[in-house]
Motif scaffolding. Structure first.
Motif, PDB file in Angstrom:
ATOM      1  N   MET A   1      16.451   4.807 -19.312  1.00  0.00           N
ATOM      2  CA  MET A   1      15.996   6.047 -18.682  1.00  0.00           C
ATOM      3  C   MET A   1      17.143   6.998 -18.335  1.00  0.00           C
ATOM      4  O   MET A   1      16.952   7.972 -17.621  1.00  0.00           O
ATOM      5  N   ILE A   2      18.349   6.719 -18.846  1.00  0.00           N
ATOM      6  CA  ILE A   2      19.441   7.677 -18.710  1.00  0.00           C
ATOM      7  C   ILE A   2      19.038   8.957 -19.461  1.00  0.00           C
ATOM      8  O   ILE A   2      18.476   8.879 -20.543  1.00  0.00           O
ATOM      9  N   PRO A   3      19.269  10.157 -18.935  1.00  0.00           N
ATOM     10  CA  PRO A   3      20.088  10.488 -17.764  1.00  0.00           C
ATOM     11  C   PRO A   3      19.301  10.584 -16.452  1.00  0.00           C
ATOM     12  O   PRO A   3      19.897  10.837 -15.407  1.00  0.00           O
ATOM     13  N   THR A   4      17.969  10.395 -16.499  1.00  0.00           N
ATOM     14  CA  THR A   4      17.172  10.515 -15.273  1.00  0.00           C
ATOM     15  C   THR A   4      17.520   9.415 -14.284  1.00  0.00           C
ATOM     16  O   THR A   4      17.700   9.677 -13.087  1.00  0.00           O
ATOM     17  N   LEU A   5      17.611   8.188 -14.772  1.00  0.00           N
ATOM     18  CA  LEU A   5      17.936   7.032 -13.938  1.00  0.00           C
ATOM     19  C   LEU A   5      19.126   6.303 -14.553  1.00  0.00           C
ATOM     20  O   LEU A   5      19.170   6.096 -15.767  1.00  0.00           O
ATOM     21  N   LEU A   6      20.055   5.891 -13.700  1.00  0.00           N
ATOM     22  CA  LEU A   6      21.259   5.207 -14.159  1.00  0.00           C
ATOM     23  C   LEU A   6      21.196   3.735 -13.791  1.00  0.00           C
ATOM     24  O   LEU A   6      20.523   3.345 -12.829  1.00  0.00           O
ATOM     25  N   VAL A   7      21.922   2.933 -14.558  1.00  0.00           N
ATOM     26  CA  VAL A   7      22.065   1.521 -14.207  1.00  0.00           C
ATOM     27  C   VAL A   7      22.700   1.437 -12.822  1.00  0.00           C
ATOM     28  O   VAL A   7      23.724   2.064 -12.558  1.00  0.00           O
TER      29      VAL A   7
ATOM     30  N   THR B   1       3.305  -9.910 -17.953  1.00  0.00           N
ATOM     31  CA  THR B   1       3.120  -9.165 -16.701  1.00  0.00           C
ATOM     32  C   THR B   1       4.047  -9.624 -15.579  1.00  0.00           C
ATOM     33  O   THR B   1       3.981  -9.087 -14.476  1.00  0.00           O
ATOM     34  N   SER B   2       4.916 -10.585 -15.848  1.00  0.00           N
ATOM     35  CA  SER B   2       5.926 -10.943 -14.852  1.00  0.00           C
ATOM     36  C   SER B   2       7.098  -9.960 -14.885  1.00  0.00           C
ATOM     37  O   SER B   2       7.944  -9.972 -13.983  1.00  0.00           O
ATOM     38  N   GLN B   3       7.152  -9.114 -15.920  1.00  0.00           N
ATOM     39  CA  GLN B   3       8.246  -8.165 -16.064  1.00  0.00           C
ATOM     40  C   GLN B   3       7.804  -6.760 -15.680  1.00  0.00           C
ATOM     41  O   GLN B   3       6.726  -6.315 -16.066  1.00  0.00           O
ATOM     42  N   ASP B   4       8.673  -6.068 -14.933  1.00  0.00           N
ATOM     43  CA  ASP B   4       8.442  -4.675 -14.575  1.00  0.00           C
ATOM     44  C   ASP B   4       9.245  -3.781 -15.504  1.00  0.00           C
ATOM     45  O   ASP B   4      10.439  -4.025 -15.727  1.00  0.00           O
ATOM     46  N   TYR B   5       8.601  -2.748 -16.028  1.00  0.00           N
ATOM     47  CA  TYR B   5       9.270  -1.742 -16.843  1.00  0.00           C
ATOM     48  C   TYR B   5       9.137  -0.397 -16.143  1.00  0.00           C
ATOM     49  O   TYR B   5       8.167  -0.161 -15.418  1.00  0.00           O
ATOM     50  N   ILE B   6      10.096   0.484 -16.386  1.00  0.00           N
ATOM     51  CA  ILE B   6      10.006   1.856 -15.879  1.00  0.00           C
ATOM     52  C   ILE B   6      10.267   2.813 -17.028  1.00  0.00           C
ATOM     53  O   ILE B   6      11.278   2.708 -17.719  1.00  0.00           O
ATOM     54  N   LYS B   7       9.332   3.710 -17.274  1.00  0.00           N
ATOM     55  CA  LYS B   7       9.416   4.680 -18.360  1.00  0.00           C
ATOM     56  C   LYS B   7       8.717   5.964 -17.917  1.00  0.00           C
ATOM     57  O   LYS B   7       8.096   6.037 -16.860  1.00  0.00           O
ATOM     58  N   ARG B   8       8.792   6.964 -18.788  1.00  0.00           N
ATOM     59  CA  ARG B   8       8.103   8.224 -18.527  1.00  0.00           C
ATOM     60  C   ARG B   8       6.761   8.225 -19.269  1.00  0.00           C
ATOM     61  O   ARG B   8       6.689   7.841 -20.439  1.00  0.00           O
TER      62      ARG B   8
ATOM     63  N   VAL C   1       0.802  -1.230   0.000  1.00  0.00           N
ATOM     64  CA  VAL C   1       0.000   0.000   0.000  1.00  0.00           C
ATOM     65  C   VAL C   1       0.830   1.274   0.000  1.00  0.00           C
ATOM     66  O   VAL C   1       0.305   2.342  -0.299  1.00  0.00           O
ATOM     67  N   ALA C   2       2.124   1.199   0.320  1.00  0.00           N
ATOM     68  CA  ALA C   2       2.896   2.432   0.464  1.00  0.00           C
ATOM     69  C   ALA C   2       4.053   2.505  -0.532  1.00  0.00           C
ATOM     70  O   ALA C   2       3.953   3.200  -1.542  1.00  0.00           O
ATOM     71  N   PHE C   3       5.152   1.815  -0.254  1.00  0.00           N
ATOM     72  CA  PHE C   3       6.336   1.927  -1.098  1.00  0.00           C
ATOM     73  C   PHE C   3       6.903   0.545  -1.420  1.00  0.00           C
ATOM     74  O   PHE C   3       6.868  -0.358  -0.589  1.00  0.00           O
ATOM     75  N   GLU C   4       7.440   0.431  -2.639  1.00  0.00           N
ATOM     76  CA  GLU C   4       8.107  -0.800  -3.044  1.00  0.00           C
ATOM     77  C   GLU C   4       9.445  -0.439  -3.677  1.00  0.00           C
ATOM     78  O   GLU C   4       9.515   0.495  -4.472  1.00  0.00           O
ATOM     79  N   PRO C   5      10.521  -1.157  -3.329  1.00  0.00           N
ATOM     80  CA  PRO C   5      11.823  -0.854  -3.928  1.00  0.00           C
ATOM     81  C   PRO C   5      11.980  -1.511  -5.305  1.00  0.00           C
ATOM     82  O   PRO C   5      11.477  -2.608  -5.545  1.00  0.00           O
ATOM     83  N   PHE C   6      12.677  -0.822  -6.182  1.00  0.00           N
ATOM     84  CA  PHE C   6      13.018  -1.342  -7.501  1.00  0.00           C
ATOM     85  C   PHE C   6      14.455  -0.943  -7.811  1.00  0.00           C
ATOM     86  O   PHE C   6      14.961   0.039  -7.271  1.00  0.00           O
ATOM     87  N   ASN C   7      15.094  -1.696  -8.691  1.00  0.00           N
ATOM     88  CA  ASN C   7      16.420  -1.303  -9.161  1.00  0.00           C
ATOM     89  C   ASN C   7      16.406  -1.150 -10.678  1.00  0.00           C
ATOM     90  O   ASN C   7      15.528  -1.684 -11.364  1.00  0.00           O
ATOM     91  N   ILE C   8      17.356  -0.403 -11.204  1.00  0.00           N
ATOM     92  CA  ILE C   8      17.418  -0.087 -12.618  1.00  0.00           C
ATOM     93  C   ILE C   8      18.483  -0.959 -13.281  1.00  0.00           C
ATOM     94  O   ILE C   8      19.685  -0.790 -13.025  1.00  0.00           O
ATOM     95  N   PRO C   9      18.076  -1.906 -14.147  1.00  0.00           N
ATOM     96  CA  PRO C   9      19.050  -2.820 -14.756  1.00  0.00           C
ATOM     97  C   PRO C   9      19.519  -2.382 -16.141  1.00  0.00           C
ATOM     98  O   PRO C   9      20.455  -2.972 -16.688  1.00  0.00           O
ATOM     99  N   SER C  10      18.859  -1.389 -16.751  1.00  0.00           N
ATOM    100  CA  SER C  10      19.207  -1.009 -18.119  1.00  0.00           C
ATOM    101  C   SER C  10      19.276   0.508 -18.241  1.00  0.00           C
ATOM    102  O   SER C  10      18.880   1.244 -17.328  1.00  0.00           O
ATOM    103  N   GLY C  11      19.789   0.979 -19.393  1.00  0.00           N
ATOM    104  CA  GLY C  11      20.022   2.397 -19.577  1.00  0.00           C
ATOM    105  C   GLY C  11      18.934   3.140 -20.317  1.00  0.00           C
ATOM    106  O   GLY C  11      19.175   4.248 -20.805  1.00  0.00           O
TER     107      GLY C  11
END
Length: 245
Positions: A41-47, A95-102, A29-39
């Motif tokens: 979203m550079i320069p906003t997010l780094l590997v 849906t087993s994969q998480d993506y992060i984009k704008r 319900v609040a926060f979940e941690p994620f890590n960035i494995p690919s580039g």
């Protein structure tokens, strides 16, 4: 004596169970941690960035739950993302994969790339040159052009471009359906995103996991695991606890 040991063991087990339930509740319900494995979203997010995603930002779907059990459809307390949000979502085709984009396009928007320029609803999205940028951590180092892009509504963010004549720099016009959003990476020429319909395509609002909020750890990753004496130097201290915009 035996009864005391048994009682202590039960209390320890109860403490572990309670702690686990609290952790699951916070993650749901609040926060979940994620890590960035690919580039993408550079320069906003780094590997090597580790970040927290707010689960409450868009309300809750069954993807908010651990293991995503299909207990219900739609969203509870649902809210649409704002254009420019950096969001984590479940890949529609897997849906087993998480993506992060704008989030670039909202329902009803028309999105298109022409000669490397982003167009929304027929209007070019302004971008200003902002110097060069060396991208690394996701393949060979590359010298790219950096731009400050201003989305409709005034939100600004940096993007990277290697060329304005790449495979995804001239596209069809995408009409975002109701109940969907259009997502793109900030590293425009190195991002598999909604521009590729048979790989990502339009993202159902139900698939949104949450909005990226801030980085709590960032590791360069050039040192080997056994080179523990170099670990403190691998941490990108300046990125710690920085907000994501």
């Amino acid at each position: 004596m035996a009864r005391r040991k048994s009682s202590g063991l039960v209390e320890n087990i109860k403490t572990i169970v309670y702690a686990g339930l609290i952790a699951i509740a916070i993650r749901t319900v609040a926060f979940e941690p994620f890590n960035i494995p690919s580039g993408s979203m550079i320069p906003t997010l780094l590997v090597g960035d580790y970040l927290f995603v707010s689960k409450y930002s868009y309300g809750y779907s069954h993807f908010s739950l651990p293991l995503s059990p299909p207990l219900f459809h739609g969203r509870i307390f649902g809210r649409m993302p704002q254009r420019g949000d950096v969001a984590v979502f479940k890949l529609p085709r897997d849906t087993s994969q998480d993506y992060i984009k704008r989030i670039i396009g909202l329902p009803g928007d028309r999105v298109q790339m022409k000669q490397g320029q982003l167009y929304i609803n027929g209007q070019p999205v302004p971008r200003k040159p902002a110097g060069e940028y060396i991208a690394e951590g996701d393949g060979p180092r590359m010298l790219l052009k950096r731009y400050l892009e201003t989305l409709p509504g005034g939100r600004e963010h940096y993007i990277l471009k290697a060329t304005d004549d790449g495979p995804l720099d001239n596209t069809q016009e995408y009409k975002v359906p109701d109940g969907y959003v259009f997502a793109m990476g900030d590293n425009r020429d190195n991002s598999l995103d909604s521009r590729v319909l048979n790989a990502v395509g339009f993202v159902p609002v139900e698939n949104l996991v949450g909005r990226a909020e801030f980085i709590f750890l960032s590791i360069g990753g050039s040192a080997s695991l056994w080179e523990f004496w170099d670990w403190p130097f691998e941490i990108r201290w300046r990125r710690l606890f920085s907000g994501i915009h």
